[in-house]
Structures are given as C-alpha cells and as structure tokens.
Design a protein around this motif. Structure first.
Motif, PDB file in Angstrom:
ATOM      1  N   GLY A 150       0.788  -1.225   0.000  1.00  0.00           N
ATOM      2  CA  GLY A 150       0.000   0.000   0.000  1.00  0.00           C
ATOM      3  C   GLY A 150       0.818   1.271   0.000  1.00  0.00           C
ATOM      4  O   GLY A 150       0.262   2.367   0.034  1.00  0.00           O
ATOM      5  N   ILE A 151       2.151   1.133  -0.026  1.00  0.00           N
ATOM      6  CA  ILE A 151       3.028   2.306   0.039  1.00  0.00           C
ATOM      7  C   ILE A 151       3.877   2.359  -1.223  1.00  0.00           C
ATOM      8  O   ILE A 151       4.523   1.382  -1.599  1.00  0.00           O
ATOM      9  CB  ILE A 151       3.919   2.263   1.287  1.00  0.00           C
ATOM     10  N   SER A 152       3.872   3.519  -1.873  1.00  0.00           N
ATOM     11  CA  SER A 152       4.649   3.703  -3.098  1.00  0.00           C
ATOM     12  C   SER A 152       5.474   4.969  -2.976  1.00  0.00           C
ATOM     13  O   SER A 152       5.260   5.801  -2.096  1.00  0.00           O
ATOM     14  CB  SER A 152       3.725   3.788  -4.319  1.00  0.00           C
ATOM     15  N   ILE A 153       6.424   5.112  -3.892  1.00  0.00           N
ATOM     16  CA  ILE A 153       7.310   6.268  -3.880  1.00  0.00           C
ATOM     17  C   ILE A 153       7.026   7.142  -5.093  1.00  0.00           C
ATOM     18  O   ILE A 153       6.826   6.645  -6.201  1.00  0.00           O
ATOM     19  CB  ILE A 153       8.787   5.821  -3.847  1.00  0.00           C
ATOM     20  N   ALA A 154       6.968   8.465  -4.871  1.00  0.00           N
ATOM     21  CA  ALA A 154       6.827   9.438  -5.955  1.00  0.00           C
ATOM     22  C   ALA A 154       8.077  10.299  -5.956  1.00  0.00           C
ATOM     23  O   ALA A 154       8.478  10.808  -4.912  1.00  0.00           O
ATOM     24  CB  ALA A 154       5.583  10.287  -5.760  1.00  0.00           C
ATOM     25  N   LYS A 155       8.699  10.463  -7.110  1.00  0.00           N
ATOM     26  CA  LYS A 155       9.990  11.137  -7.182  1.00  0.00           C
ATOM     27  C   LYS A 155       9.956  12.374  -8.073  1.00  0.00           C
ATOM     28  O   LYS A 155       9.251  12.420  -9.071  1.00  0.00           O
ATOM     29  CB  LYS A 155      11.059  10.183  -7.731  1.00  0.00           C
ATOM     30  N   ASP A 156      10.769  13.363  -7.666  1.00  0.00           N
ATOM     31  CA  ASP A 156      11.153  14.450  -8.555  1.00  0.00           C
ATOM     32  C   ASP A 156      12.604  14.287  -8.985  1.00  0.00           C
ATOM     33  O   ASP A 156      13.037  14.867  -9.969  1.00  0.00           O
ATOM     34  CB  ASP A 156      11.014  15.807  -7.856  1.00  0.00           C
ATOM     35  N   SER A 157      13.359  13.504  -8.200  1.00  0.00           N
ATOM     36  CA  SER A 157      14.781  13.296  -8.445  1.00  0.00           C
ATOM     37  C   SER A 157      15.237  12.148  -7.559  1.00  0.00           C
ATOM     38  O   SER A 157      14.514  11.728  -6.656  1.00  0.00           O
ATOM     39  CB  SER A 157      15.562  14.571  -8.103  1.00  0.00           C
ATOM     40  N   PRO A 158      16.454  11.616  -7.765  1.00  0.00           N
ATOM     41  CA  PRO A 158      16.949  10.603  -6.832  1.00  0.00           C
ATOM     42  C   PRO A 158      16.984  11.106  -5.393  1.00  0.00           C
ATOM     43  O   PRO A 158      16.765  10.343  -4.452  1.00  0.00           O
ATOM     44  CB  PRO A 158      18.356  10.317  -7.361  1.00  0.00           C
ATOM     45  N   TRP A 159      17.259  12.406  -5.191  1.00  0.00           N
ATOM     46  CA  TRP A 159      17.285  12.988  -3.843  1.00  0.00           C
ATOM     47  C   TRP A 159      15.878  13.272  -3.334  1.00  0.00           C
ATOM     48  O   TRP A 159      15.560  13.002  -2.176  1.00  0.00           O
ATOM     49  CB  TRP A 159      18.114  14.275  -3.867  1.00  0.00           C
ATOM     50  N   GLY A 160      15.037  13.850  -4.163  1.00  0.00           N
ATOM     51  CA  GLY A 160      13.727  14.318  -3.735  1.00  0.00           C
ATOM     52  C   GLY A 160      12.632  13.302  -3.979  1.00  0.00           C
ATOM     53  O   GLY A 160      12.423  12.854  -5.100  1.00  0.00           O
ATOM     54  N   SER A 161      11.942  12.925  -2.917  1.00  0.00           N
ATOM     55  CA  SER A 161      10.869  11.941  -3.056  1.00  0.00           C
ATOM     56  C   SER A 161       9.794  12.184  -2.017  1.00  0.00           C
ATOM     57  O   SER A 161       9.993  12.904  -1.038  1.00  0.00           O
ATOM     58  CB  SER A 161      11.420  10.513  -2.906  1.00  0.00           C
TER      59      SER A 161
END
Length: 760
Positions: A150-161
């Motif tokens: 139920g948990i996913s990752i949303a990214k703008d960059s490898p650093w920013g998530s």
C-alpha cells in the motif's frame, strides 16, 4: 567542545541510596550461547532504559523491594519479557534470547499520541525498524518504506521523493518527526529527503484517515518518523561509532559519526553526517542534473530528573546544496531546476512523566520550532532565470495524558496547537532585456490549528474483542497579507513599481474553518492465532496555503491558487483478517476511501494556465495482502501485494498518481549466526488506465541482493559489513508516480554498494 564533555563528566557522579538492591545480568544467544551486545533493557511503566555492554552484561541499581517487569530487545532476536521480585537480596540472572529473522512478536508504536503495541491498533499500520536503515545505502526514507504493501514512492529526483499511501500523497499525508509536524510546500517532493537516515529509530505509517488523532491533512495517512531515543545506564558509558557507504550508481560517498555518553540520570548524543553524489547512471545513459550534496548535525540531551520524570532537549540541522531536480510537475520539460540550498532546522523540548498523579499513567508536554528554507533556481531557457526563495516556519505544542480506566481499558486526551508561517519572494531575470521582476508566489500568510482530541480503548469478552474510538475537534485560522504582484521591476538599474495584476494579486483575507473528525475500530481474536480488524474513519483536510494563494510561474506553466476552496472530506473503511503464530504471519484486507471536495489543478487555458478547484467526489479502493513464513530457524520468506483503483465519480475518469498492481517478495537466510543473505524482488504490471493527464507505463521487475556480515570482535560493541547490488540486471524501467515532467525518463540502473557500521 572539551569543556562540554568535562562538565558532563562532572555531573555524572551518582548518588548512593540506602536500602537498595541491584540486578546483575548477562544476555546470550539461546542457540549459540554467545553473548549479545548492545541490547536494550526497559523497566516497564518507568523511564528507566538501559543498554548491555559489548560483553552482554548490564546492571540495574537502586531497586527497592517490589515486583518488576522488564523487556529485553535486540535486533535480530525475539523480544523477551521477564517478571521478577526483589525481596531482601540482589539478583543475578542470565537471559537467553531466541533468534528471529521475522519480527512476529508485538512491536511498540513509539509515537507518543499512540504509544501502544501495534497489535492493539485497529487501523492498518506499517512499522519500519532501525535495522532497515542500518543495512541500507538508500538515499531517502521513501526508498526504504516502499517495500511495504500500500506504500509507493513518488519522485522528482533521486534525492527528492515523497510517499504515496494507497493512492494519496502530498497534502493528504501528515508527516511528523518526533511528534513535530513537517509543514512545507507540496508542489515539489523533498520533505522526506532532509533527514540523516542513521538517526532514525523507527517509522510508523498509518494507512487511512486518522484526523481524529493527528488533525487536518490525515485523509490519506500519517508518516511518523522517530529518531534515536535516549538510554540510561547505572554506570557511565561512552560510545563512539559511525558508518561509511559507497554507491556506484552515482559515485555516492556517505559518512556518519556518533558520540554518546550516558549514566543513570543523563544522556548526551551528538551526531553528524555528510553525503555527496554525482549524476545517477541509468541503463541507457546519465540522468543529468541529479547530483546532490548534504550534511546534518543532530544533538539530544536528556535528564532523568527522578525515576519517572524525563526532560529532553533536541536539535536537528540539515542542509543540502546543489541538488539537481530532473523532475517536478511544476516545471516545463525544457527547464533546468536546482535547489541552490535546502535546509531544515528543528529545536524542541519535551517532558515525559510516568504515573504522575491520580489515575494518569503518563503525561507528555512538548514544544517545538521547525524551519524549512528553500532557495531554488529554475532556468526555463537560455534567456531567463527564475529564483524562488521561501521560509516555512512551524511553531507547535502538545499536551497529552493517558489514563488507565482499569487493568486493560485506557483513555488518551490532549490538546495540540501549531502554526505555519510562510515568507517568500521570487525573482525572474530576463537577460536580453536586462530586467528583473520581483513577485510573491504565495502571500505572506499563516495557517494555525487548535485541536482537542480524546481516544479510548476497551477490551470485552475476556479480551477477545478490542474497541478503539477517537474524536477530535479542530479550529483552523488562515490569514494572508495584502499582496500586489508584481512587487517591483528593476530595468537597466532603475526601480519601477508597476500596477497590480488582479489575476495574480490577493487582498488581505481571513478564513476560519472548523471540523470534527472521528474513527471507530475493533479487533476480534477468534483464537490465539486468528484475528480480524475493522475500522471506519471520518477525516478532513483544510486546503494548504499554496492551494489557496499560490501564483507559480516557473517558465511557461502557470498555477494559481483559490482562496475560496472548501475543506476535503474523507470517509474511509477498512476490514481485514489475519493469522499469526510463531512461524507464520498472514493478512489480507480490503479498503475504500470516499473523498468529497477534492482539490485539483483545473485547466483554464490549454496546457498553460491551471487553477485550484474543488471537484465533486472520488473513490479509491483496493486490496492488500501480506505473508511471512519462517521455513527454518535461519530461513524465511516475506511477500506482499497491492491492487488499487481510483475513480473521479463526476467524470468517471481515473485519478492521477494511482500505482499499478504490484507485488514484492524477500528471502532471508542466516548462516553461522553472523552472516545473512537477502534477496528482494519487486514486480509491477502495466499501468494501462492512467488519468487523462498521465501517460501509460510498462510493467517491470527489479531484483536486489545484499550480504550482511557481523563479526564478533571483543574490542567493538558492533561491527557490520554490508555488500549488495540494487537492480541486479540493470533493468530499464519507469516508476509511474515519478513526476518527470511528462518525459519518459527512467530510474537509476545497477548499483553496487558497500557499507560499514561500527560502534566502539
């Protein structure tokens, strides 16, 4: 610095109490009979927490006659609970801990607003423990917790998530660090990147609405980050430790150092970290502008004033520079965006009082100030440079008490107040025209919340049935200053104050929202192993400052706020059934979240101008499953899966940011009690039903592998060597939730990593 330690050593002189006794004990591995170092020993219903030394020994002094209950925990072993009575002599004991490569026994939720066993929680919750961070070289929190259902990752960059919980993220999730709210802009991910991961003790993620405890924003869930806690020992102990890690995918070099000292009434910890990484490599090239550099300094000073009264002072400072942002939906596809500087500073003090008076078993008081600063540079083309700068300051306090109504039933009650202040400016420099325009992307404004909450837990039918009830009332005050945009223009060295643009300016305004929130849950044990959970929750979210007032112009796309937005409302339902034994854990459940007054970016002018609007209703529903099995005493398997659907019920279109069907599986094997092998695989199917603003993404599978070696050296409290490979087969894939401005950029490729942890 030497004077601080000199003063600390002077204060570490312990007083001698008459008519007291002590427990001297050793902790060993039940199967190998070898000593276990760095175990934690806690006397329940007390603030007294101790640590075993590198040889597995510990001493508890100044005990009076009576009955005591202690809990002994150590990473990789099952928790041991032991009751003993002091009559008229000292006690000597050897404790044997059983190895456990699957955590099947109750885990305590650290967050003080809950502070109970996870088994007593009716709302779905995922707990990520310290060992996951110790054994990883991942860059941020999101990359570690996404292994859970139920948990996913949303990214703008490898650093920013950021974290997506059952299809909801950004403003729909409340983020806390040691009970202090993290309030910042939600247009760009990064709030969870400003942490030293080696400081984290445990993370608790609540899946589903829980505004009845945490207030506005918790319509999707809660992420509670708990950093390393204080420990007290009867004798003076000084520890020095740290780690170093290397990632090949971005030439990343990460290091961390720790100094701590403790005795029976004082604890001091100082921690620092440094990280630097180049652009990440992908299977088909380099992900340009994905570099970063950061550092952190943290400190904790704790006093055990009396046996049941503890005073804490905490400081956290994080600073990042030259952070590339290859993604970010707020930017155009041709833009180059960089955080010139991103900082987070937290100052807090708290008081914890065990068994203070009457029927109260615990009383907590906390004050904090957290400041997040961002200086961003956006270059949409060779002729324009945009520089937004903003400071987000959050002041907060919390008073909470817990009462035991009888031997099993309890009540918590509290009052919380916090206020976020925004202060920002943006400059846009046109090189060819030699003109610089200054405006405010958001007016100087404040967002304040005053909330009162009550929670109750009751057991019935010989404790087979547990009922959980929470109610909260909030008053919210949102205020902004008169703001005329543009603020001023500097052209060829001359300052001009232009007339206000009505479309991007805001009159002074004051809004008051109020809301009730509540949840009711129950957990029934059909037997010692078989159980079922049910929960229903009513949650709310008052729109953020950015959603109300924003004027974002970062080189082509313009996003406007809306001061007339209404609060979002969530009605969520969750039901599950599970089985738990010493060797197996299985759970399957379904959930539904019905949302009204959803805040979205509505397109006003095709592909150029968007404004925040409330739109009708939406529904998100799905199924989650988890299964863990200890095949042998040294071999286990863990797996989970998630299926999720999100629908706009007005247009019958798919909602954005809904992850595709996915499954994860991990295999752990222990050899010779100090060598562990771990294989983890993630599987995602095609996302063929995206929202109208998204593109389809193909399915993929990714495999990771690591080896953990823990040699037993007498001169070190702890030493572990971790070697592994992420994305073993260098698979080219795209995470559906990563907002790479509509460009099909792919995730980092194969990463060979090494990490060394030590404690002396």
């Amino acid at each position: 610095m030497k004077y601080v330690f000199f003063l600390f050593l002077i204060l570490n002189i312990s007083s001698i109490e008459a008519q007291s006794y002590q427990v001297t004990a050793k902790i060993i591995n039940k199967s190998t009979q070898q000593t276990i170092s760095s175990s934690t020993i806690k006397i329940t219903n007390s603030n007294r927490i101790f640590s075993a030394d590198k040889n597995g020994y510990f001493v508890i002094e100044n005990l009076k006659k009576g009955i005591y209950n202690i809990e002994i925990t150590s990473i990789g072993f099952k928790k041991l609970i032991y009751n003993f009575e002091i009559i008229d002599k000292d006690l000597q004991k050897t404790f044997e801990l059983e190895e456990s490569i699957i955590e099947l026994l109750p885990i305590t939720i650290v967050d003080l607003r809950v502070n109970k066993s996870a088994d007593g929680f009716t709302i779905p919750i995922e707990i990520i423990q310290k060992k996951e961070f110790e054994n990883s070289t991942r860059i941020n929190i999101s990359e570690i917790v996404e292994k859970n259902p139920g948990i996913s990752i949303a990214k703008d960059s490898p650093w920013g998530s950021a974290i997506n919980i059952r299809g909801l993220g950004n403003s729909n999730v409340v983020y806390l660090v040691d009970g202090s709210r993290i309030e910042t802009s939600t247009n760009i991910a990064g709030g969870l990147s400003m942490f030293n991961l080696d400081e984290i003790e445990q993370i608790e993620i609540v899946k589903g609405g829980l505004s009845s405890i945490y207030g506005t924003g918790a319509t999707g869930g809660v992420v509670s980050i708990n950093t390393n806690r204080e420990r007290f020992t009867e004798k003076l102990i000084l520890n020095f430790g740290g780690n170093y890690s290397y990632n090949s995918v971005n030439q990343g070099n990460f290091s961390n150092l720790l100094i701590e000292s403790m005795n029976n009434f004082m604890y001091l910890k100082l921690n620092s970290s440094f990280r630097k990484a180049d652009d990440s490599k992908t299977p088909n090239g380099t992900l340009t502008n994905s570099q970063f550099e950061d550092k952190s300094y943290n400190g904790l000073l704790s006093f055990l004033l009396i046996e049941n009264l503890k005073l804490n002072f905490e400081y956290q400072k994080y600073s990042a520079t030259n952070v590339g942002i290859p993604g970010g939906s707020a930017f155009t596809a041709t833009s180059t965006a960089t955080y010139k500087k991103a900082e987070r500073e937290l100052i807090s003090t708290s008081l914890n009082w065990i068994n203070p008076f009457l029927s109260f078993t615990e009383l907590n008081l906390k004050f904090y100030k957290q400041v997040i600063f961002r200086d961003t540079e956006v270059i949409p083309n060779a002729n324009v440079i945009v520089n937004p700068v903003a400071t987000h300051t959050t002041l907060g306090s919390l008073l909470q008490g817990k009462m035991m109504l009888n031997s099993t039933d309890f009540m918590i009650m509290g009052i919380e107040a916090w206020q976020r202040e925004y202060d920002g400016i943006r400059s846009t420099f046109n090189i060819s025209a030699n003109e610089e325009v200054f405006d405010k992307p958001v007016p100087n404004s404040t967002y304040a919340d005053l909330g009162m909450f009550v929670g109750m837990g009751k057991y019935l039918f010989a404790q087979k049935l547990m009922l959980d009830l929470g109610i909260r009332y909030d008053l919210l005050f949102i205020e902004n200053e008169q703001t005329n945009n543009p603020q001023m223009i500097i052209q060829n060295g001359s300052i001009v104050i232009p007339p206000a643009n009505n479309n991007t300016s805001y009159s002074a305004n004051f809004v008051r929202n109020n809301s009730f929130a509540g949840n009711f849950g129950m957990k029934y044990h059909f037997s010692d192993e078989l159980f079922s959970n049910f929960n229903i929750a009513y949650a709310f979210r008052s729109p953020s400052l950015e959603e109300r007032y924003q004027y974002i112009n970062l080189g082509g796309l313009i996003y406007l706020g809306n001061p007339e937005l209404k609060p979002e409302i969530s009605n969520s339902y969750d039901i599950s059934i599970g089985y738990k034994s010493t060797e197996n854990y299985a759970k399957i459940g379904c959930f539904l979240n019905n949302l009204t007054n959803l805040v979205i970016d509505e397109e006003i002018v095709n592909d150029s101008l968007y404004q925040k609007q409330n739109v009708g209703e939406a529904i998100i529903y799905g199924i989650e499953m988890t299964y863990s099995h200890e095949i042998l005493s040294n071999l286990s398997v863990e797996t989970n899966g998630t299926w999720l659907v999100g629908i706009n019920q007005i247009t019958n279109e798919n909602l954005p940011q809904i992850p595709p069907i996915n499954a994860k599986i991990g295999v752990n094997y222990n050899l010779y009690n100090n060598l562990e092998f771990n294989i983890f695989a993630s599987f995602y199917v095609n996302q063929e039903n995206p929202s109208p603003t998204e593109s389809e993404t193909s399915g993929y599978s990714v495999y990771d592998f690591k080896i953990i070696y823990k040699p037993n050296l007498s001169f070190l409290n702890k030493l572990s060597l971790i070697f592994g490979v992420d994305n073993i087969f260098d698979r080219e894939y795209r995470n559906h939730l990563s907002t790479y401005r509509g460009i099909s950029l792919i995730e980092p490729g194969r990463n060979v990593f090494l990490k060394i942890n030590f404690m002396y």
